[in-house]
Design a protein around this motif. Structure first.
Motif, PDB file in Angstrom:
ATOM      1  N   THR A 121       0.877   7.656  22.238  1.00 12.18           N
ATOM      2  CA  THR A 121       2.203   8.203  22.537  1.00 12.18           C
ATOM      3  C   THR A 121       3.301   7.405  21.858  1.00 12.18           C
ATOM      4  OG1 THR A 121       2.314   6.909  24.577  1.00 12.18           O
ATOM      5  CG2 THR A 121       1.443   9.149  24.738  1.00 12.18           C
ATOM      6  N   ASP A 122       3.071   6.103  21.651  1.00  8.80           N
ATOM      7  CA  ASP A 122       4.030   5.272  20.940  1.00  8.80           C
ATOM      8  C   ASP A 122       3.617   5.157  19.481  1.00  8.80           C
ATOM      9  OD1 ASP A 122       5.372   4.809  23.346  1.00  8.80           O
ATOM     10  OD2 ASP A 122       4.098   3.068  23.789  1.00  8.80           O
ATOM     11  N   ALA A 123       4.542   4.723  18.631  1.00  9.95           N
ATOM     12  CA  ALA A 123       4.253   4.550  17.213  1.00  9.95           C
ATOM     13  C   ALA A 123       3.155   3.488  17.023  1.00  9.95           C
ATOM     14  CB  ALA A 123       5.513   4.155  16.460  1.00  9.95           C
ATOM     15  N   ILE A 124       2.214   3.780  16.148  1.00 12.15           N
ATOM     16  CA  ILE A 124       1.109   2.872  15.860  1.00 12.15           C
ATOM     17  C   ILE A 124       1.555   1.836  14.834  1.00 12.15           C
ATOM     18  CG2 ILE A 124      -1.253   2.716  14.992  1.00 12.15           C
ATOM     19  CD1 ILE A 124      -0.948   4.265  17.621  1.00 12.15           C
ATOM     20  N   GLU A 125       1.194   0.583  15.052  1.00 10.73           N
ATOM     21  CA  GLU A 125       1.441  -0.486  14.085  1.00 10.73           C
ATOM     22  C   GLU A 125       0.084  -0.947  13.571  1.00 10.73           C
ATOM     23  OE1 GLU A 125       4.342  -1.554  13.045  1.00 10.73           O
ATOM     24  OE2 GLU A 125       5.695  -0.601  14.496  1.00 10.73           O
ATOM     25  N   LEU A 126      -0.152  -0.787  12.261  1.00  5.65           N
ATOM     26  CA  LEU A 126      -1.453  -1.137  11.682  1.00  5.65           C
ATOM     27  C   LEU A 126      -1.234  -1.964  10.426  1.00  5.65           C
ATOM     28  CD1 LEU A 126      -4.555  -0.672  11.893  1.00  5.65           C
ATOM     29  CD2 LEU A 126      -4.246   1.292  10.377  1.00  5.65           C
ATOM     30  N   ALA A 127      -1.959  -3.081  10.319  1.00  8.21           N
ATOM     31  CA  ALA A 127      -1.892  -3.929   9.132  1.00  8.21           C
ATOM     32  C   ALA A 127      -3.207  -3.820   8.367  1.00  8.21           C
ATOM     33  CB  ALA A 127      -1.631  -5.380   9.529  1.00  8.21           C
ATOM     34  N   ILE A 128      -3.121  -3.760   7.045  1.00 14.24           N
ATOM     35  CA  ILE A 128      -4.330  -3.702   6.231  1.00 14.24           C
ATOM     36  C   ILE A 128      -4.288  -4.823   5.202  1.00 14.24           C
ATOM     37  CG2 ILE A 128      -4.634  -1.231   6.567  1.00 14.24           C
ATOM     38  CD1 ILE A 128      -3.531  -0.744   3.820  1.00 14.24           C
ATOM     39  N   GLY A 129      -5.479  -5.266   4.782  1.00 11.13           N
ATOM     40  CA  GLY A 129      -5.583  -6.370   3.842  1.00 11.13           C
ATOM     41  C   GLY A 129      -6.234  -5.945   2.543  1.00 11.13           C
ATOM     42  N   ALA A 130      -6.325  -6.896   1.613  1.00  8.37           N
ATOM     43  CA  ALA A 130      -6.956  -6.628   0.326  1.00  8.37           C
ATOM     44  C   ALA A 130      -8.393  -6.203   0.532  1.00  8.37           C
ATOM     45  CB  ALA A 130      -6.870  -7.872  -0.556  1.00  8.37           C
ATOM     46  N   ALA A 131      -8.836  -5.235  -0.267  1.00  4.41           N
ATOM     47  CA  ALA A 131     -10.167  -4.669  -0.071  1.00  4.41           C
ATOM     48  C   ALA A 131     -11.260  -5.683  -0.371  1.00  4.41           C
ATOM     49  CB  ALA A 131     -10.342  -3.416  -0.933  1.00  4.41           C
ATOM     50  N   GLY A 132     -11.147  -6.416  -1.478  1.00  7.65           N
ATOM     51  CA  GLY A 132     -12.179  -7.369  -1.837  1.00  7.65           C
ATOM     52  C   GLY A 132     -13.473  -6.665  -2.198  1.00  7.65           C
ATOM     53  N   GLU A 133     -14.531  -7.418  -2.282  1.00  7.88           N
ATOM     54  CA  GLU A 133     -15.845  -6.861  -2.610  1.00  7.88           C
ATOM     55  C   GLU A 133     -16.557  -6.468  -1.328  1.00  7.88           C
ATOM     56  OE1 GLU A 133     -17.088  -6.228  -5.560  1.00  7.88           O
ATOM     57  OE2 GLU A 133     -15.258  -6.931  -6.535  1.00  7.88           O
ATOM     58  N   ARG A 134     -17.144  -5.285  -1.315  1.00 13.15           N
ATOM     59  CA  ARG A 134     -17.881  -4.806  -0.149  1.00 13.15           C
ATOM     60  C   ARG A 134     -19.245  -4.326  -0.577  1.00 13.15           C
ATOM     61  NH1 ARG A 134     -12.651  -4.117   1.356  1.00 13.15           N
ATOM     62  NH2 ARG A 134     -12.184  -4.279   3.556  1.00 13.15           N
ATOM     63  N   SER A 135     -20.220  -4.590   0.256  1.00 18.39           N
ATOM     64  CA  SER A 135     -21.548  -4.051  -0.022  1.00 18.39           C
ATOM     65  C   SER A 135     -21.562  -2.575   0.322  1.00 18.39           C
ATOM     66  CB  SER A 135     -22.613  -4.786   0.801  1.00 18.39           C
ATOM     67  OG  SER A 135     -22.360  -4.613   2.174  1.00 18.39           O
ATOM     68  N   VAL A 136     -22.405  -1.822  -0.338  1.00 17.63           N
ATOM     69  CA  VAL A 136     -22.480  -0.387  -0.146  1.00 17.63           C
ATOM     70  C   VAL A 136     -23.828  -0.014   0.450  1.00 17.63           C
ATOM     71  CG1 VAL A 136     -22.504   1.840  -1.315  1.00 17.63           C
ATOM     72  CG2 VAL A 136     -20.894   0.086  -2.040  1.00 17.63           C
ATOM     73  N   THR A 137     -23.811   0.672   1.563  1.00 12.12           N
ATOM     74  CA  THR A 137     -25.010   1.297   2.092  1.00 12.12           C
ATOM     75  C   THR A 137     -24.916   2.771   1.732  1.00 12.12           C
ATOM     76  OG1 THR A 137     -25.113  -0.258   3.921  1.00 12.12           O
ATOM     77  CG2 THR A 137     -26.363   1.792   4.151  1.00 12.12           C
ATOM     78  N   ALA A 138     -25.767   3.205   0.827  1.00  7.34           N
ATOM     79  CA  ALA A 138     -25.661   4.562   0.291  1.00  7.34           C
ATOM     80  C   ALA A 138     -26.306   5.554   1.248  1.00  7.34           C
ATOM     81  CB  ALA A 138     -26.302   4.636  -1.090  1.00  7.34           C
TER      82      ALA A 138
END
Length: 243
Positions: A112-129
């Motif tokens: 109901t209230d405004a959402i506050e969301l912080a995001i960071g640098a993606a970096g390297e991530r492993s992939v599960t295909a």
């Protein structure tokens, strides 16, 4: 933002969830790391999930350009109620590269209230295909290597909960699919926006539509997805993680 871009964002959001006469609106602000620079092609991708069931159900998808926008980034995400426990995932990408991302889908205690969301640098991530919820980037279709033009994202698709979203390298794609058992994959109606495209991308888009129409099977080997009709290869994709 241009009127057409706004319409496309809302269309994508409503396509991802059930269309409802009186949608709820999730409003919020997204903070990026200090001094983060965004290229002119940067896009924000927001996905809202209902986590109340054993398998998460995506309620809404929103994509909008963010280059040059004031910080923090402001968003309004329509979704169709009712919904259970909600979680929001945010990604900022450009030219097929994930630049910034939330740490998975973040639970929302209050909508109901405004959402506050912080995001960071993606970096390297492993992939599960896995077939679902993976960013599948086109490698080749109809035996022809993927084509790109400056400023456009490489052709891709994401499959989740029976819905296809993606891009042909020029136009946005949206549609549906069925995956009744491992190895079996069929696409239903797939539609696209109607932007004018260079001839080589028009040919690529037509080949993709043909592959979707004909595919009846798939296989995944390491990080490569192959669409098949019988044993014949129609298209191949490479897995990029959805953070």
């Amino acid at each position: 933002m241009k009127r057409g871009a706004v319409s496309l964002c809302l269309a994508a959001a409503l396509w991802a969830g059930a269309v409802h006469a009186d949608p709820e609106l999730l409003r919020g602000r997204l903070s990026l790391p200090a001094n983060a620079e965004l290229p002119a092609t940067a896009m924000l991708r927001l996905e809202l999930f209902d986590m109340s069931q054993p398998t998460a159900r995506r309620l809404s998808l929103l994509e909008q350009p963010v280059a040059g926008q004031p910080r923090p980034l402001v968003f309004v995400l329509p979704y169709a109620p009712p919904a259970g426990n909600l979680a929001l995932r945010a990604v900022v990408y450009a030219d097929g590269q994930v630049l910034f991302a939330s740490a998975g889908a973040q639970p929302l205690a209050n909508t109901t209230d405004a959402i506050e969301l912080a995001i960071g640098a993606a970096g390297e991530r492993s992939v599960t295909a896995t077939l679902d919820d993976t960013d599948w980037q086109l490698v080749d279709v109809g035996g022809v290597p993927v084509r790109t033009v400056p400023g456009e994202r490489v052709a891709y698709m994401v499959l989740l909960d029976g819905l296809l979203t993606g891009g042909s390298g020029c136009n946005k794609l949206m549609g549906d699919y069925s995956h009744p058992q491992p190895g079996v994959l069929r696409f239903g109606r797939v539609a696209s926006t109607r932007m004018a495209c260079p001839p080589e991308l028009q040919a690529q888009e037509a080949a993709l539509f043909d592959a979707f129409a004909r595919a009846d099977a798939y296989r995944i080997e390491d990080r490569t997805l192959t669409l098949l009709i019988g044993d014949k290869v129609l298209a191949r994709f490479f897995a990029r993680a959805l953070p």
